[in-house]
Design an enzyme around this catalytic site. Structure first.
Site, PDB file in Angstrom:
ATOM      1  N   CYS A   1       0.844  -1.183   0.000  1.00  0.00           N
ATOM      2  CA  CYS A   1       0.000   0.000   0.000  1.00  0.00           C
ATOM      3  C   CYS A   1       0.887   1.244   0.000  1.00  0.00           C
ATOM      4  CB  CYS A   1      -0.882   0.012   1.228  1.00  0.00           C
ATOM      5  SG  CYS A   1      -1.855  -1.490   1.373  1.00  0.00           S
TER       6      CYS A   1
ATOM      7  N   ARG B   1       1.582   1.501  -5.977  1.00  0.00           N
ATOM      8  CA  ARG B   1       1.766   0.538  -4.888  1.00  0.00           C
ATOM      9  C   ARG B   1       0.485  -0.236  -4.559  1.00  0.00           C
ATOM     10  NH1 ARG B   1       6.536   1.697  -1.975  1.00  0.00           N
ATOM     11  NH2 ARG B   1       5.757   0.466  -0.246  1.00  0.00           N
TER      12      ARG B   1
ATOM     13  N   TRP C   1      -3.702  -1.988  -1.574  1.00  0.00           N
ATOM     14  CA  TRP C   1      -3.723  -3.273  -2.280  1.00  0.00           C
ATOM     15  C   TRP C   1      -4.248  -4.257  -1.261  1.00  0.00           C
ATOM     16  CZ3 TRP C   1      -1.610  -8.204  -1.833  1.00  0.00           C
ATOM     17  CH2 TRP C   1      -1.704  -9.013  -2.981  1.00  0.00           C
TER      18      TRP C   1
ATOM     19  N   ASN D   1       0.739   0.262   6.035  1.00  0.00           N
ATOM     20  CA  ASN D   1       1.264  -0.561   4.950  1.00  0.00           C
ATOM     21  C   ASN D   1       1.935  -1.755   5.604  1.00  0.00           C
ATOM     22  OD1 ASN D   1       2.462  -1.541   2.577  1.00  0.00           O
ATOM     23  ND2 ASN D   1       4.248  -0.203   2.811  1.00  0.00           N
ATOM     24  N   GLY D   2       1.487  -2.964   5.281  1.00  0.00           N
ATOM     25  CA  GLY D   2       2.088  -4.150   5.886  1.00  0.00           C
ATOM     26  C   GLY D   2       1.015  -5.128   6.306  1.00  0.00           C
TER      27      GLY D   2
ATOM     28  N   GLU E   1      10.651 -14.445 -19.143  1.00  0.00           N
ATOM     29  CA  GLU E   1      10.343 -13.034 -18.902  1.00  0.00           C
ATOM     30  C   GLU E   1       9.315 -12.533 -19.923  1.00  0.00           C
ATOM     31  OE1 GLU E   1      10.503 -11.071 -16.655  1.00  0.00           O
ATOM     32  OE2 GLU E   1      10.385  -9.059 -17.472  1.00  0.00           O
TER      33      GLU E   1
ATOM     34  N   LYS F   1       5.662 -10.933 -18.902  1.00  0.00           N
ATOM     35  CA  LYS F   1       5.216  -9.589 -19.319  1.00  0.00           C
ATOM     36  C   LYS F   1       3.854  -9.677 -19.981  1.00  0.00           C
ATOM     37  CE  LYS F   1       7.185  -7.378 -17.523  1.00  0.00           C
ATOM     38  NZ  LYS F   1       8.409  -7.557 -16.756  1.00  0.00           N
TER      39      LYS F   1
ATOM     40  N   GLU G   1       1.002 -10.551 -17.500  1.00  0.00           N
ATOM     41  CA  GLU G   1       0.847  -9.502 -16.493  1.00  0.00           C
ATOM     42  C   GLU G   1       0.035  -8.312 -17.015  1.00  0.00           C
ATOM     43  OE1 GLU G   1       4.665  -7.878 -15.463  1.00  0.00           O
ATOM     44  OE2 GLU G   1       3.975  -7.269 -13.485  1.00  0.00           O
TER      45      GLU G   1
ATOM     46  N   HIS H   1       7.418 -32.809 -24.871  1.00  0.00           N
ATOM     47  CA  HIS H   1       7.092 -33.622 -23.694  1.00  0.00           C
ATOM     48  C   HIS H   1       5.765 -33.204 -23.074  1.00  0.00           C
ATOM     49  CE1 HIS H   1      10.955 -35.589 -23.903  1.00  0.00           C
ATOM     50  NE2 HIS H   1      11.513 -34.396 -24.076  1.00  0.00           N
TER      51      HIS H   1
ATOM     52  N   LYS I   1       3.043  -2.715  -7.406  1.00  0.00           N
ATOM     53  CA  LYS I   1       4.460  -2.652  -7.764  1.00  0.00           C
ATOM     54  C   LYS I   1       5.358  -3.321  -6.727  1.00  0.00           C
ATOM     55  CE  LYS I   1       7.811  -1.085 -10.363  1.00  0.00           C
ATOM     56  NZ  LYS I   1       8.013  -1.873 -11.602  1.00  0.00           N
TER      57      LYS I   1
HETATM   58  O1  M6R Z   1      10.686  -5.344  -6.476  1.00  0.00           O
HETATM   59  P1  M6R Z   1      11.047  -6.734  -6.873  1.00  0.00           P
HETATM   60  O2  M6R Z   1      12.027  -6.796  -7.971  1.00  0.00           O
HETATM   61  O3  M6R Z   1      11.514  -7.560  -5.699  1.00  0.00           O
HETATM   62  O4  M6R Z   1       9.704  -7.384  -7.367  1.00  0.00           O
HETATM   63  C1  M6R Z   1       9.622  -8.719  -7.738  1.00  0.00           C
HETATM   64  C2  M6R Z   1       8.377  -8.984  -8.562  1.00  0.00           C
HETATM   65  O5  M6R Z   1       7.232  -8.689  -7.806  1.00  0.00           O
HETATM   66  C3  M6R Z   1       8.341  -8.158  -9.839  1.00  0.00           C
HETATM   67  O6  M6R Z   1       9.479  -8.383 -10.601  1.00  0.00           O
HETATM   68  C4  M6R Z   1       7.101  -8.495 -10.669  1.00  0.00           C
HETATM   69  O7  M6R Z   1       7.185  -9.809 -11.134  1.00  0.00           O
HETATM   70  C5  M6R Z   1       6.990  -7.492 -11.823  1.00  0.00           C
HETATM   71  N1  M6R Z   1       5.767  -6.775 -11.701  1.00  0.00           N
HETATM   72  C6  M6R Z   1       7.027  -8.121 -13.157  1.00  0.00           C
HETATM   73  O8  M6R Z   1       6.933  -7.171 -14.170  1.00  0.00           O
END
Ligand code: M6R
Length: 619
Positions: A2, A27, A74, A100-101, A492, A496, A499, A515, A614
């Site tokens: 958050c 966030r 969040w 936050n937490g 990756e 992307k 996501e 397989h 984020k």
């Molecule tokens: O801040 P971080 O690099 O530790 O975050 C890790 C993941 O949450 C982050 O890379 C997430 O997978 C991204 N949103 C992907 O684009």
């Protein structure tokens, strides 16, 4: 996950809080709210949804109070709703809290407080904090004894927080102490700073730097009491302390889209700069230097095992680095998802190096894994993008990725910064172990620098990427395949795509297709193949043919000058030639653009994809 913000000063607080929340929205964006001290009371306004909706509602109130706190959420405990939105208030409505937490013992506290007559209005863990502070404040007002120098709200927050198990960044107000905000934290970032018009607190410097660039990163267990003219700091015993100030140097324009339609595209375009900045000053008199790691060449030479721990995109950077560290420095390297590593019993000795990779430097699982590794005796290097973040503070040494603030939830420029930083680390280990000749190390360093210009060339013409995106847009699922480096790059690319476009995507080592996953392929099923020049190029081509033979729509990422690939793929996205060990830097860029382009056509929210945030500060 958050975002929290607080302001007490000389101008109306509501616009300041809304501005801060808009900057913190990455966030979390399930709900938002503010509390403002207004005529001896706390006026709370909350809304489900984004900050813009809250701003609209706040517009109907005539808020003139000059101190307040705000939150963008969040959801963890309790679904996104107005009732669960912060700030949460005490029974009497005179204490307001943003958090936050996660409070792990909230169920016990809630039970205990309910038995003493407190009424709860939300499903959140946070609400117990407001009631606990209310009770403690009342006890103190009745003359309960305390040994600390603190008093009033400050002391109530200090004592109440001692009952909390879990993680928190808090900002608290009381209508009985107008103009005062108390903040404290444990395992969550809190930044405070004094501007010309008052004092600020936030969970991220981005919400503060418009007012001041000289900030304090509050230490775990410490507290700060903010008033219009002053910020006073206290340790966990309530004893007054002096805190060190850090100067934040990044430009304000990180918070602006700068003419781009979304932050993701802006950040993709910043990547050449990130590569250059991350490399700056690393080659000194022909030798690689990373002083921040604070290890001698002899100590580095002793390292005989590396663990890379990370989550999400940062984990993928680790997979790529494994190939480099093993290939160049010949050190056995394991890459582990932090949420698994922390609950295993990995083999760690004093000569084990643990590399923790985290853009935000806040990821709860990565932090827990760092602590665990250190207890077991490992040396921990952090690779992060955020100055003073928990990962930076809790590691033995840190490399900053120089990406500057990344706002889009999908990581792009920070990923490239991680790839470059990890390449440097791999070369440094190779140098310390004498596994490569210095002229070879210098050559690769130069080639790393060249990738900046190569990425610029990819960004200059994206027509083939957009065309491939249009071809894939009606699919419901896609496969990303590659071998060697390409297998990690594929992961990756798939992350992307899912996501930000909500298309189901999976990544496979291309040789594994037969397989199982090949069963998914039928007419028009998109297969995105990483088919750049590498020792396994021919093998990838065979796998592409297998997919094509079953009707796949093949999109290939290939090396400029490769004519062969056009015989097998429906769409070819050419990228400049680089050595295989560096290919992730260039090949990831078209995959970022492809995902974004598909998401744009599908009408998705590019910067704030659903259900995500984020920074993942909860387990
Ligand atoms: O801040 P971080 O690099 O530790 O975050 C890790 C993941 O949450 C982050 O890379 C997430 O997978 C991204 N949103 C992907 O684009």
């Amino acid at each position: 996950m958050c975002g929290i913000v607080g302001y007490t000063g000389t101008v109306p607080a509501a616009p300041v809080l809304l501005d801060g929340l808009a900057k913190l929205e990455y966030r979390g964006y399930d709900s938002a709210g503010i509390a403002v001290a207004e005529g001896g009371k706390l006026q709370v306004v909350r809304r489900r949804g984004k900050v813009a909706e809250l701003a609209h509602t706040v517009g109907h109130f005539d808020l003139t109070g000059k101190s307040g706190i705000g939150h963008t959420r969040w959801a963890t405990h309790g679904r996104p709703s107005e009732a669960n939105a912060h700030p949460h208030v005490s029974c009497a409505g005179d204490i307001a809290v943003v958090h936050n937490g996660i409070i792990e013992n909230f169920a016990d506290l809630r039970e205990e407080l309910s038995q003493r007559g407190h009424t709860f209005r939300s499903e959140t863990d946070t609400e117990v904090i407001a009631h606990l502070i209310e009770e403690t404040y009342a006890d103190l007002s009745k003359g309960a004894s305390t040994t600390s120098e603190a008093s009033g709200l400050l002391e109530a927050v200090r004592l109440a927080s001692m009952r909390l198990v879990g993680s928190y960044g808090l900002a608290v107000m009381s209508s009985k102490e107008p103009g005062v905000i108390v903040t404290t934290c444990k395992d969550m970032p809190i930044i405070v700073g004094k501007g010309s018009d008052g004092a600020y607190v936030a969970s991220d410097a981005i919400a503060v730097i418009g007012a001041t660039r000289d900030v304090v990163f509050l230490k775990d267990g410490h507290l700060a009491r903010l008033t219009c003219d002053d910020i006073a700091f206290f340790d966990g015993y309530g004893k007054s302390v002096t805190e060190e100030t850090t100067h934040i140097s990044w430009d304000m324009d990180v918070a602006e889209k700068g003419g781009y339609p979304d932050f993701m595209l802006k950040e993709i375009h910043e990547q050449p700069r990130v590569i250059r900045d991350t490399l700056k000053g690393r080659l000194v008199a022909g030798h690689l230097e990373i002083d921040e790691l604070d290890m001698t060449a002899e100590e580095l030479n002793l390292i005989d095992r590396v663990y890379i721990i990370a989550c999400g995109t940062s984990y993928h950077a680790g997979l790529i680095a494994k190939e480099q560290i093993e290939g160049w420095a010949r050190i056995p390297t394991e890459v582990e998802v932090a949420s698994e590593f922390r609950y295993r019993n990995p083999i760690i000795t004093p000569t084990t190096l643990v590399v923790a990779v985290s853009q935000s430097g806040e990821t709860a699982d990565t932090l827990a894994a760092i602590r665990d590794a250190r207890i077991k005796g490992a040396r921990v290097f952090g690779i992060t993008n955020v100055l003073g973040s928990p990962v930076a503070r809790e590691s033995d040494g840190v490399i900053y990725t120089k990406a500057n603030k990344e706002i889009a939830v999908a990581s792009t420029k920070s990923f490239l910064g991680q790839l470059v930083s990890l390449s440097l680390l791999a070369l440094l280990l190779a140098q310390a172990k004498g596994k490569m000749r210095m002229n070879q190390i210098r050559l690769i360093f130069r080639e790393l620098g060249d990738t900046a210009e190569q990425v610029e060339r990819i960004l200059a013409d994206t027509s083939a990427i957009d065309e491939a995106a249009r071809a894939c847009v009606d699919a419901t699922s896609a496969l990303f395949v590659g071998r060697g480096m390409g297998a990690a790059i594929a992961k990756e690319g798939a992350l992307k795509l899912k996501e930000i476009s909500y298309l189901h995507a999976e990544a496979y080592a291309a040789g594994e297709m037969k397989h199982g996953p090949i069963a998914l392929i039928d007419e028009g099923f998109p297969v995105i193949a990483i088919a750049t020049q590498s020792p396994v190029y021919d093998k990838v081509i065979s796998n592409v043919q297998e997919a094509k033979a079953r009707g796949a729509l093949v999109v290939a990422i290939a090396t400029e000058g490769d004519k062969e690939i056009a015989n097998h793929a429906d769409h070819v996205i050419y990228i400049p030639k680089v050595r295989d060990a560096l290919s992730a830097i260039t090949a990831s860029v078209p995959l970022q653009l492809l995902a974004r382009s598909i998401a744009v056509i599908r009408g998705c929210d590019i910067d704030q994809p659903r259900n995500l945030a984020k920074s993942v500060t909860v387990e």
